[in-house]
Design an enzyme around this catalytic site. Sequence first.
Site, PDB file in Angstrom:
ATOM      1  N   GLU A 128      -9.923 -30.015  72.995  1.00 23.37           N
ATOM      2  CA  GLU A 128     -11.336 -29.357  72.891  1.00 23.37           C
ATOM      3  C   GLU A 128     -12.148 -29.672  74.005  1.00 23.37           C
ATOM      4  O   GLU A 128     -11.761 -30.347  74.808  1.00 23.37           O
ATOM      5  CB  GLU A 128     -11.455 -30.026  71.382  1.00 23.37           C
ATOM      6  CG  GLU A 128     -10.704 -29.921  70.198  1.00 23.37           C
ATOM      7  CD  GLU A 128     -10.988 -28.414  69.611  1.00 23.37           C
ATOM      8  OE1 GLU A 128     -11.645 -27.641  69.981  1.00 23.37           O
ATOM      9  OE2 GLU A 128     -10.110 -28.145  68.823  1.00 23.37           O
TER      10      GLU A 128
ATOM     11  N   VAL B 123      -0.615 -33.063  58.244  1.00 23.68           N
ATOM     12  CA  VAL B 123       0.172 -33.706  59.187  1.00 23.68           C
ATOM     13  C   VAL B 123       1.287 -32.918  59.738  1.00 23.68           C
ATOM     14  O   VAL B 123       2.160 -32.345  59.273  1.00 23.68           O
ATOM     15  CB  VAL B 123       0.861 -35.143  58.596  1.00 23.68           C
ATOM     16  CG1 VAL B 123       1.579 -35.885  59.673  1.00 23.68           C
ATOM     17  CG2 VAL B 123      -0.127 -35.993  58.030  1.00 23.68           C
TER      18      VAL B 123
ATOM     19  N   LYS C 225      -3.733 -39.179  60.565  1.00 22.04           N
ATOM     20  CA  LYS C 225      -2.139 -38.739  60.073  1.00 22.04           C
ATOM     21  C   LYS C 225      -1.326 -39.961  59.705  1.00 22.04           C
ATOM     22  O   LYS C 225      -0.362 -40.013  58.986  1.00 22.04           O
ATOM     23  CB  LYS C 225      -1.558 -37.764  61.282  1.00 22.04           C
ATOM     24  CG  LYS C 225      -2.403 -36.666  61.509  1.00 22.04           C
ATOM     25  CD  LYS C 225      -2.033 -35.692  62.521  1.00 22.04           C
ATOM     26  CE  LYS C 225      -2.767 -34.450  62.962  1.00 22.04           C
ATOM     27  NZ  LYS C 225      -2.347 -33.681  64.198  1.00 22.04           N
TER      28      LYS C 225
ATOM     29  N   SER D  64      -8.508 -17.605  59.007  1.00 25.44           N
ATOM     30  CA  SER D  64      -8.283 -16.236  59.739  1.00 25.44           C
ATOM     31  C   SER D  64      -6.774 -15.913  59.292  1.00 25.44           C
ATOM     32  O   SER D  64      -6.387 -15.057  58.884  1.00 25.44           O
ATOM     33  CB  SER D  64      -8.886 -15.851  60.816  1.00 25.44           C
ATOM     34  OG  SER D  64     -10.100 -16.060  60.899  1.00 25.44           O
TER      35      SER D  64
ATOM     36  N   ARG E  48     -21.472 -18.585  57.613  1.00 23.75           N
ATOM     37  CA  ARG E  48     -22.260 -17.467  58.230  1.00 23.75           C
ATOM     38  C   ARG E  48     -21.437 -16.260  57.595  1.00 23.75           C
ATOM     39  O   ARG E  48     -20.737 -15.586  58.205  1.00 23.75           O
ATOM     40  CB  ARG E  48     -22.418 -17.323  59.737  1.00 23.75           C
ATOM     41  CG  ARG E  48     -23.216 -18.432  60.219  1.00 23.75           C
ATOM     42  CD  ARG E  48     -23.455 -18.401  61.698  1.00 23.75           C
ATOM     43  NE  ARG E  48     -22.119 -18.756  62.338  1.00 23.75           N
ATOM     44  CZ  ARG E  48     -21.796 -18.826  63.678  1.00 23.75           C
ATOM     45  NH1 ARG E  48     -22.715 -18.310  64.463  1.00 23.75           N
ATOM     46  NH2 ARG E  48     -20.716 -19.112  63.940  1.00 23.75           N
TER      47      ARG E  48
END
Length: 427
Positions: A187, A129, A202, A13, A43
């Site tokens: 998260e 990274v 990484k 976005s 979706r």
Amino acid sequence: MRIALLGCGVVGSEIVRLLRANAGDLAARVGEPLELVGIGVRRPERVRDLDIDASLFTADAAGLVARDDVDLVIEVVGGIEPARDWLLAALRAGKPVVTANKALLASDGAALHDAAAAAGTDLYYEAAVGGAIPLIRPLRESLAGDRVRRVLGIVNGTTNFVLTRMDETGASFAEALAEAGALGYAEADPSADIDGYDAAAKAAIMAQLAFHSPVTIDDVYRVGIGDVTAADIASAREMGCTVKALAVAERSVETDGISVRVHPAMIPRTHPLAGVREAFNAVFVEAEAAGQLMFYGQGAGGAPTASAVLGDVVAVARNRIAGRRGPGESSYAALPVLPMGRTVTRYHVNLDVTDKTGVLATVAGAFARHDVSIRSVRQDGRGDDASLVLVTHAAPDAALSATVEELRGLVGVRAVSGVMRVEGGEP
């Protein structure tokens, strides 16, 4: 220059917004306008806060990549499949790819690089990274005439935030992780960060570029930060250190192999990485001619990652217009990745012992039997008990590990209450 975007989450976005907001500047820098002709998402019907034509969205990402009116593909979906198939299809069709997919690059980057080379097209991944931190291009291009000795970095913002809070406030691991989650740094399932998988991917990418050798995530020794305690943090402070979750890739002069690892470690507070706080990232590079270099900034987030992606898009678009290809991956050195046991490092060991004559000599004997030299010892008595804190000189990790195992069974040693590697010079 017509672009297909795969993925429209937080990063995708932001890429859309920047392409629109900076359209004039980007066209001037590239030499042609950048036109978004399709966005592959799971979706398409989902309502998004983006002022763009809804017809651009499609669930057929493979079909989008194959379209004749697509000149360049951006991928910010993540994961191995189906992203791998989409990117291989794009590259084999001669379409340059810009990706932020560290997991794919660390597991099967060789296949992508081979496909790009065979088709004479570009594969760029600065955003994989360090987010907006310019690191990949310096390793790939700026230091191409030098020999990199070592790459030492903080490459995961979640773990750095947690350890910063533990160091600065005395919080427990659980308390610091809960705060990271509340602030959006962690998260809902933080295991990829806390257990070191994100940093290991990484580290593999950095090692590939720094040492011109094939390295995958499976080659990376990995230890998470879940076992770091407040006592470890306090002990580090007492010896003038702080604890950081480090990604380390270094070349061994003695064996001409490379070591790649991710683990918590104590580093001196005088080291440049010690001052990297909260969710920021930094990578410290040591090269023969260039000396010591440090790259610092925001290592994650929609806007920083999108910035790195668009930097690659500009470079790739310029190359395509000029009819050339940018620098590709070089694995000519093919240096072997050493097992962790052969990696030279140092240990900080904290022992709970009985406060009796001869215990220190017994402990020192265990180190001597494994040819490990002790750099410093601190002993604190507590009645019948005592605490011994030892820091070693550099030695192979296998010898250090074997020493710790012997210590656990010694008469007079009640417990090995803490073991942590020490990096970043002699504190």
